[in-house]
Design a protein around this motif. Structure first.
Motif, PDB file in Angstrom:
ATOM      1  N   VAL A   1       0.839  -1.203   0.000  1.00 59.21           N
ATOM      2  CA  VAL A   1       0.000   0.000   0.000  1.00 59.21           C
ATOM      3  C   VAL A   1       0.873   1.251   0.000  1.00 59.21           C
ATOM      4  N   ALA A   2       1.927   1.250   0.804  1.00 59.90           N
ATOM      5  CA  ALA A   2       2.820   2.410   0.860  1.00 59.90           C
ATOM      6  C   ALA A   2       3.481   2.657  -0.492  1.00 59.90           C
ATOM      7  N   VAL A   3       3.912   1.585  -1.155  1.00 58.22           N
ATOM      8  CA  VAL A   3       4.512   1.735  -2.488  1.00 58.22           C
ATOM      9  C   VAL A   3       3.485   2.330  -3.448  1.00 58.22           C
ATOM     10  N   SER A   4       2.256   1.830  -3.396  1.00 59.56           N
ATOM     11  CA  SER A   4       1.218   2.312  -4.308  1.00 59.56           C
ATOM     12  C   SER A   4       0.908   3.793  -4.078  1.00 59.56           C
ATOM     13  N   GLN A   5       1.096   4.258  -2.870  1.00 65.48           N
ATOM     14  CA  GLN A   5       0.834   5.672  -2.577  1.00 65.48           C
ATOM     15  C   GLN A   5       1.899   6.595  -3.165  1.00 65.48           C
ATOM     16  N   TYR A   6       3.144   6.119  -3.270  1.00 64.60           N
ATOM     17  CA  TYR A   6       4.232   7.045  -3.583  1.00 64.60           C
ATOM     18  C   TYR A   6       5.075   6.673  -4.804  1.00 64.60           C
ATOM     19  N   TRP A   7       5.012   5.434  -5.268  1.00 67.71           N
ATOM     20  CA  TRP A   7       5.881   5.002  -6.372  1.00 67.71           C
ATOM     21  C   TRP A   7       5.403   5.628  -7.683  1.00 67.71           C
ATOM     22  N   PRO A   8       6.281   6.294  -8.437  1.00 69.23           N
ATOM     23  CA  PRO A   8       5.828   7.067  -9.601  1.00 69.23           C
ATOM     24  C   PRO A   8       5.725   6.274 -10.904  1.00 69.23           C
ATOM     25  N   LEU A   9       6.257   5.051 -10.964  1.00 72.39           N
ATOM     26  CA  LEU A   9       6.243   4.293 -12.205  1.00 72.39           C
ATOM     27  C   LEU A   9       5.032   3.369 -12.268  1.00 72.39           C
TER      28      LEU A   9
ATOM     29  N   HIS B   1       1.568   1.331 -14.150  1.00 74.51           N
ATOM     30  CA  HIS B   1       0.291   1.673 -14.772  1.00 74.51           C
ATOM     31  C   HIS B   1      -0.734   2.167 -13.753  1.00 74.51           C
ATOM     32  N   ILE B   2      -0.506   1.923 -12.485  1.00 72.32           N
ATOM     33  CA  ILE B   2      -1.450   2.323 -11.441  1.00 72.32           C
ATOM     34  C   ILE B   2      -0.985   3.638 -10.834  1.00 72.32           C
ATOM     35  N   ARG B   3      -1.850   4.622 -10.879  1.00 67.85           N
ATOM     36  CA  ARG B   3      -1.473   5.957 -10.437  1.00 67.85           C
ATOM     37  C   ARG B   3      -1.309   6.026  -8.914  1.00 67.85           C
ATOM     38  N   ARG B   4      -0.395   6.902  -8.497  1.00 70.51           N
ATOM     39  CA  ARG B   4      -0.273   7.168  -7.071  1.00 70.51           C
ATOM     40  C   ARG B   4      -1.586   7.727  -6.537  1.00 70.51           C
ATOM     41  N   ALA B   5      -1.944   7.332  -5.321  1.00 69.56           N
ATOM     42  CA  ALA B   5      -3.250   7.727  -4.787  1.00 69.56           C
ATOM     43  C   ALA B   5      -3.183   7.804  -3.274  1.00 69.56           C
ATOM     44  N   GLY B   6      -4.246   8.324  -2.685  1.00 69.01           N
ATOM     45  CA  GLY B   6      -4.369   8.343  -1.237  1.00 69.01           C
ATOM     46  C   GLY B   6      -4.464   6.937  -0.688  1.00 69.01           C
ATOM     47  N   ARG B   7      -4.409   6.840   0.631  1.00 69.27           N
ATOM     48  CA  ARG B   7      -4.327   5.515   1.251  1.00 69.27           C
ATOM     49  C   ARG B   7      -5.533   4.635   0.914  1.00 69.27           C
ATOM     50  N   ALA B   8      -6.732   5.171   0.968  1.00 71.92           N
ATOM     51  CA  ALA B   8      -7.919   4.355   0.710  1.00 71.92           C
ATOM     52  C   ALA B   8      -7.895   3.776  -0.700  1.00 71.92           C
ATOM     53  N   ASP B   9      -7.545   4.607  -1.675  1.00 66.36           N
ATOM     54  CA  ASP B   9      -7.475   4.126  -3.056  1.00 66.36           C
ATOM     55  C   ASP B   9      -6.314   3.151  -3.232  1.00 66.36           C
ATOM     56  N   ALA B  10      -5.204   3.402  -2.548  1.00 65.36           N
ATOM     57  CA  ALA B  10      -4.053   2.502  -2.651  1.00 65.36           C
ATOM     58  C   ALA B  10      -4.391   1.126  -2.075  1.00 65.36           C
ATOM     59  N   VAL B  11      -5.124   1.103  -0.962  1.00 66.52           N
ATOM     60  CA  VAL B  11      -5.562  -0.170  -0.382  1.00 66.52           C
ATOM     61  C   VAL B  11      -6.415  -0.928  -1.391  1.00 66.52           C
TER      62      VAL B  11
END
Length: 217
Positions: A158-166, A168-178
């Motif tokens: 989840v933390a990677v999904s929130q901040y990683w810039p590469l 196909h999945i866009r960086r997002a807030g915690r709820a969306d990253a979860v």
């Protein structure tokens, strides 16, 4: 720039474009009559077929996104429906297609039960099939382009999904990253064979390593 060079399948010379080209070559080798076929694309969109090297005689896409219906054009019909449903709606429920096709969808449908429903649709609707999904043990997770992400604890993913810039999945807030992390479950060869026991499992490789799996018949 790095993301475009690696992950943009529409950009000639990118790694994603090269991989997609090789996959198309193998698809056409297996199904040389593709231009004359009626194809059911589970999880695809009309837009994805516009740039295809070969256009089948008819394509029917099945996608939950209602916006895909606006993309339909002659030869391509967009059906807004769940590919994991017991059957397709309306006139398509009783039809069989020459080929059921799916690209990087099986890992998104949501758990074993839903994957079983998806494969039931594949077997019920098509004479032949080509079902592709990324391989779980390729060292770089294909949606985020992050090394080993699929093996990290859920919280770390989840933390990677929130901040990683590469990826196909866009960086997002915690709820969306979860939600994004919950929606991706990569498969192994053993799992793929359990869903398609009568199919040939083609292992697509990159740099000699298994990268994705295709159940074909």
């Amino acid at each position: 720039m790095l993301k475009t060079t690696i992950a943009d399948p529409s950009r000639p010379g990118s790694l994603a474009h090269s991989a997609r080209s090789r996959r198309w070559q193998e698809l056409l080798r297996c199904f040389p009559d593709l231009p004359e076929m009626r194809v059911l694309d589970l999880g695809g969109t009309p837009a994805s077929w516009r740039g295809a090297p070969v256009r089948p005689a008819q394509v029917v896409t099945v996608n939950l996104d209602p916006h895909t219906a606006r993309e339909a054009e002659p030869g391509i019909t967009a059906v807004v429906a769940d590919a994991c449903g017991p059957c397709l709606p309306g006139r398509f429920s009783a039809e069989r297609f020459d080929l059921v096709y799916s690209n990087s969808v099986l890992e998104h449908v949501g758990g074993h039960y839903r994957r079983r429903q998806f494969t039931d649709t594949v077997h019920a609707q098509g004479t032949h099939h080509w079902i592709q999904t990324p391989y779980r043990y390729f060292p770089v997770e294909p949606h985020w382009l992050f090394p080993g992400l699929q093996w990290l604890p859920f919280r770390a993913r989840v933390a990677v999904s929130q901040y990683w810039p590469l990826g196909h999945i866009r960086r997002a807030g915690r709820a969306d990253a979860v939600r994004d992390v919950q929606e991706v479950e990569l498969l192994s060869v053993t799992e793929m064979r359990s869903y398609f026991p009568a199919s040939d499992i083609w292992i697509e490789r990159f740099a000699g390593l298994p990268k994705s799996l295709v159940a074909r018949k």
